[in-house]
Design an enzyme around this catalytic site. Structure first.
Site, PDB file in Angstrom:
ATOM      1  N   GLN A  33      12.870  34.982 -12.162  1.00  0.00           N
ATOM      2  CA  GLN A  33      13.688  33.980 -11.473  1.00  0.00           C
ATOM      3  C   GLN A  33      12.969  33.344 -10.277  1.00  0.00           C
ATOM      4  O   GLN A  33      13.215  32.180  -9.959  1.00  0.00           O
ATOM      5  CB  GLN A  33      15.022  34.587 -11.052  1.00  0.00           C
ATOM      6  CG  GLN A  33      15.889  34.886 -12.272  1.00  0.00           C
ATOM      7  CD  GLN A  33      17.217  35.504 -11.923  1.00  0.00           C
ATOM      8  OE1 GLN A  33      17.529  35.716 -10.762  1.00  0.00           O
ATOM      9  NE2 GLN A  33      18.008  35.805 -12.936  1.00  0.00           N
ATOM     10  N   GLU A  48      -2.254   5.022   5.122  1.00  0.00           N
ATOM     11  CA  GLU A  48      -1.191   4.006   4.983  1.00  0.00           C
ATOM     12  C   GLU A  48       0.003   4.317   5.896  1.00  0.00           C
ATOM     13  O   GLU A  48       1.155   4.042   5.539  1.00  0.00           O
ATOM     14  CB  GLU A  48      -0.710   3.911   3.528  1.00  0.00           C
ATOM     15  CG  GLU A  48      -1.811   3.712   2.520  1.00  0.00           C
ATOM     16  CD  GLU A  48      -2.114   2.261   2.235  1.00  0.00           C
ATOM     17  OE1 GLU A  48      -1.468   1.384   2.813  1.00  0.00           O
ATOM     18  OE2 GLU A  48      -3.041   2.035   1.437  1.00  0.00           O
ATOM     19  N   GLY A  49      -0.287   4.897   7.043  1.00  0.00           N
ATOM     20  CA  GLY A  49       0.770   5.266   7.995  1.00  0.00           C
ATOM     21  C   GLY A  49       1.002   6.758   7.944  1.00  0.00           C
ATOM     22  O   GLY A  49       1.443   7.291   6.919  1.00  0.00           O
ATOM     23  N   GLY A 104       0.819  -1.216   0.000  1.00  0.00           N
ATOM     24  CA  GLY A 104       0.000   0.000   0.000  1.00  0.00           C
ATOM     25  C   GLY A 104       0.848   1.260   0.000  1.00  0.00           C
ATOM     26  O   GLY A 104       0.573   2.219  -0.727  1.00  0.00           O
TER      27      GLY A 104
HETATM   28  C1  LIG Z   1      -9.303   9.233   2.523  1.00  0.00           C
HETATM   29  C2  LIG Z   1      -8.821   8.150   3.438  1.00  0.00           C
HETATM   30  C3  LIG Z   1      -8.788   6.847   2.983  1.00  0.00           C
HETATM   31  C4  LIG Z   1      -8.398   5.817   3.843  1.00  0.00           C
HETATM   32  N1  LIG Z   1      -8.417   4.520   3.396  1.00  0.00           N
HETATM   33  C5  LIG Z   1      -8.222   3.495   4.276  1.00  0.00           C
HETATM   34  C6  LIG Z   1      -8.401   2.147   3.877  1.00  0.00           C
HETATM   35  O1  LIG Z   1      -8.681   1.856   2.713  1.00  0.00           O
HETATM   36  N2  LIG Z   1      -8.261   1.179   4.812  1.00  0.00           N
HETATM   37  C7  LIG Z   1      -7.957   1.449   6.118  1.00  0.00           C
HETATM   38  O2  LIG Z   1      -7.871   0.509   6.919  1.00  0.00           O
HETATM   39  N3  LIG Z   1      -7.750   2.739   6.522  1.00  0.00           N
HETATM   40  C8  LIG Z   1      -7.885   3.761   5.641  1.00  0.00           C
HETATM   41  N4  LIG Z   1      -7.726   5.068   6.051  1.00  0.00           N
HETATM   42  C9  LIG Z   1      -7.405   5.338   7.439  1.00  0.00           C
HETATM   43  C10 LIG Z   1      -5.981   5.841   7.656  1.00  0.00           C
HETATM   44  O3  LIG Z   1      -5.072   4.798   7.426  1.00  0.00           O
HETATM   45  C11 LIG Z   1      -5.898   6.411   9.085  1.00  0.00           C
HETATM   46  O4  LIG Z   1      -6.625   7.628   9.069  1.00  0.00           O
HETATM   47  C12 LIG Z   1      -4.480   6.643   9.545  1.00  0.00           C
HETATM   48  O5  LIG Z   1      -3.817   5.413   9.748  1.00  0.00           O
HETATM   49  C13 LIG Z   1      -4.407   7.430  10.856  1.00  0.00           C
HETATM   50  O6  LIG Z   1      -5.303   6.917  11.813  1.00  0.00           O
HETATM   51  P1  LIG Z   1      -6.322   7.906  12.550  1.00  0.00           P
HETATM   52  O7  LIG Z   1      -7.055   8.675  11.515  1.00  0.00           O
HETATM   53  O8  LIG Z   1      -7.113   7.115  13.506  1.00  0.00           O
HETATM   54  O9  LIG Z   1      -5.400   8.928  13.336  1.00  0.00           O
HETATM   55  P2  LIG Z   1      -4.722   8.686  14.766  1.00  0.00           P
HETATM   56  O10 LIG Z   1      -4.030   7.384  14.815  1.00  0.00           O
HETATM   57  O11 LIG Z   1      -5.721   8.987  15.821  1.00  0.00           O
HETATM   58  O12 LIG Z   1      -3.605   9.825  14.765  1.00  0.00           O
HETATM   59  C14 LIG Z   1      -3.896  11.207  15.020  1.00  0.00           C
HETATM   60  C15 LIG Z   1      -2.560  11.937  15.065  1.00  0.00           C
HETATM   61  O13 LIG Z   1      -1.764  11.419  16.148  1.00  0.00           O
HETATM   62  C16 LIG Z   1      -0.507  10.998  15.639  1.00  0.00           C
HETATM   63  N5  LIG Z   1      -0.026   9.840  16.385  1.00  0.00           N
HETATM   64  C17 LIG Z   1      -0.700   8.697  16.689  1.00  0.00           C
HETATM   65  N6  LIG Z   1       0.091   7.864  17.376  1.00  0.00           N
HETATM   66  C18 LIG Z   1       1.301   8.479  17.490  1.00  0.00           C
HETATM   67  C19 LIG Z   1       2.544   8.130  18.084  1.00  0.00           C
HETATM   68  N7  LIG Z   1       2.741   6.969  18.705  1.00  0.00           N
HETATM   69  N8  LIG Z   1       3.558   9.027  18.016  1.00  0.00           N
HETATM   70  C20 LIG Z   1       3.403  10.205  17.370  1.00  0.00           C
HETATM   71  N9  LIG Z   1       2.254  10.591  16.803  1.00  0.00           N
HETATM   72  C21 LIG Z   1       1.219   9.740  16.849  1.00  0.00           C
HETATM   73  C22 LIG Z   1      -0.764  10.649  14.176  1.00  0.00           C
HETATM   74  O14 LIG Z   1       0.431  10.648  13.428  1.00  0.00           O
HETATM   75  C23 LIG Z   1      -1.727  11.754  13.798  1.00  0.00           C
HETATM   76  O15 LIG Z   1      -1.020  12.932  13.518  1.00  0.00           O
HETATM   77  C24 LIG Z   1      -8.036   6.111   5.180  1.00  0.00           C
HETATM   78  C25 LIG Z   1      -8.018   7.445   5.615  1.00  0.00           C
HETATM   79  C26 LIG Z   1      -8.411   8.460   4.776  1.00  0.00           C
HETATM   80  C27 LIG Z   1      -8.412   9.879   5.290  1.00  0.00           C
END
Ligand SMILES: Cc1cc2nc3c(=O)[nH]c(=O)nc-3n(C[C@H](O)[C@H](O)[C@H](O)COP(=O)(O)OP(=O)(O)OC[C@H]3O[C@@H](n4cnc5c(N)ncnc54)[C@H](O)[C@@H]3O)c2cc1C
Length: 387
Positions: A270, A364-365, A233
């Protein structure tokens, strides 16, 4: 069996993109789902590019697939996200961890567009840390029963089957191919910053029955499968971001050569040239990182038992995705700037790219999670920021 022909595939991708472009642009401006992506992808046989021919695919190597995704993403991050959801994180885990029966039941149908796939890992309370998921499964006779909610799932509202993850009674995560059937209900998410033409949805599993044969790997393998799938991914996101940068470079350079202010083409100022130079720097660096990651993934695919190679492929994909997402964001921002007031309009490509590509720094992270991964690779496992 005929040999895989990368040039043939890339020519099909180019023809697909050309036919899709006017439709995608109209859908974007009208803020509606583009329902022509699947039929056109089927017409050009692009729905299973890296899947081997015996399962209905084209048998593309990772490097060629990366180039294809870069070209596709020039048409929009939403279009490429469809392919990532369907192929990179949908077909990939079925091919890699599915039984022969499962592969035969899902992959040829996915290649024909009869089964659209998605990947359901994220939950409302479990994003960056999937181990906190609350979806559950239990085994009842000849099937599993799944319950839980998955959030922010690409293709989640259009998928016929979703690779879904749930915890068993012992707390360990397993991965299943879950069909859309009674007990599976999805809802599209429409209040989005970008990708209006792509489907993003949440879905709920309520006592959803899944045949025992739809388990991927063994019970308890789910976390490993999720992390392994994210390598594919992340490579797809990084490749897509390369396409965004390429498109921004072409558009910004063309516009700068045509637009005149202060008595000359703005390309002769520039400070405008600085934007062009920086977009090109992003392009060159991103291309190198994507290629390194894709070549290493190909090498790892050839030697599945080589753990060191697998770890390198994992790290390089994470590094490529981390770098490419912010490079693409900056490239789109610079292209918007070169376009001036027109750049701010979604009638032009840079503005659409800027809106859409922002998500690449999250899904994807997230950037933060990937930075922690890169730091741990440098410092050593004992410095991992979290377990
Ligand atoms: C348009 C879209 C499509 C997506 N498609 C998919 C999909 O097909 N399948 C799927 O499974 N998911 C999907 N996702 C989900 C996506 O992978 C997650 O949104 C993402 O992994 C972050 O998780 P969260 O939104 O819960 O944020 P959180 O994990 O709550 O994070 C919030 C913030 O805290 C930070 N954070 C969290 N833990 C730590 C740490 N230990 N140290 C430092 N910072 C930290 C994060 O970096 C972020 O800035 C999608 C998301 C979007 C927006």
């Amino acid at each position: 069996m005929s040999q895989f022909d990368p040039q043939r595939l890339l020519a099909d991708v180019a023809a697909f993109c050309e036919e899709l472009r006017p439709i995608e642009e109209l859908c974007y401006v009208e803020h509606r789902f583009n329902d022509q992506v699947v039929p056109l992808a089927r017409k050009y046989d692009l729905l299973a590019m890296p899947v081997p021919p015996q399962y209905g695919g084209r048998g593309a190597d990772t490097v060629t697939y990366a180039r294809a995704l870069a070209r596709i993403n020039r048409e929009g991050t939403g279009v490429r996200t469809f392919f990532s959801g369907h192929t990179s994180i949908g077909e990939y885990p079925i091919l890699t961890w599915g039984s022969e029966d499962l592969r035969r039941r899902y992959l040829p149908a996915a290649a024909k567009g009869e089964k659209i796939l998605a990947f359901g890992l994220t939950e409302p309370d479990a994003g960056s840390n999937p181990l906190e998921m609350t979806s559950t499964f239990e085994r009842r006779g000849d099937h599993y029963v799944l319950n839980g909610v998955k959030y922010l799932i690409s293709n989640g509202g259009i998928a016929h089957a979703v690779v879904s993850f749930a915890k068993g009674p012992n707390g360990r995560i397993s991965a299943f191919v879950v069909d859309r059937r009674p007990g599976f209900a999805s809802e599209d998410l429409t209040a989005k910053m970008g990708m209006p033409t792509a489907n993003t949805a949440m879905f709920e599993l309520t006592d959803c029955r899944v045949p025992l044969g739809n388990l991927l790997g063994e019970e308890g393998d789910g976390f490993r499968i999720a992390m392994g799938t994210l390598v594919s991914g992340r490579l797809s996101v990084a490749s897509g971001c390369l396409g965004v940068i390429e498109d921004c470079l072409i558009d910004a350079a063309n516009f700068a050569r045509e637009r005149r202010q202060h008595g000359k083409e703005i390309a002769r100022h520039q400070l405008v040239q600085e934007h062009i130079a920086m977009i090109e720097q992003h392009r060159a660096a991103t291309e190198a990182m994507v290629l390194r990651a894709a070549e290493t993934k190909d090498a790892s695919n050839r030697e599945p038992g080589n753990a060191e190679l697998r770890a390198r492929a994992d790290l390089f994909a994470a590094q490529a995705k981390l770098f490419a997402a912010s490079a693409a964001w900056d490239a789109a921002d610079r292209a918007v700037q070169v376009f001036g007031g027109r750049g701010w309009s979604t009638l032009y490509r840079p503005g659409r790219h800027l809106q859409d590509v922002r998500v690449c720094r999250i899904y994807e992270g997230t950037e933060e999670i990937l930075k922690l991964k890169v730091a741990a690779a440098v410092l050593g496992k004992e410095y991992e920021a979290y377990k």
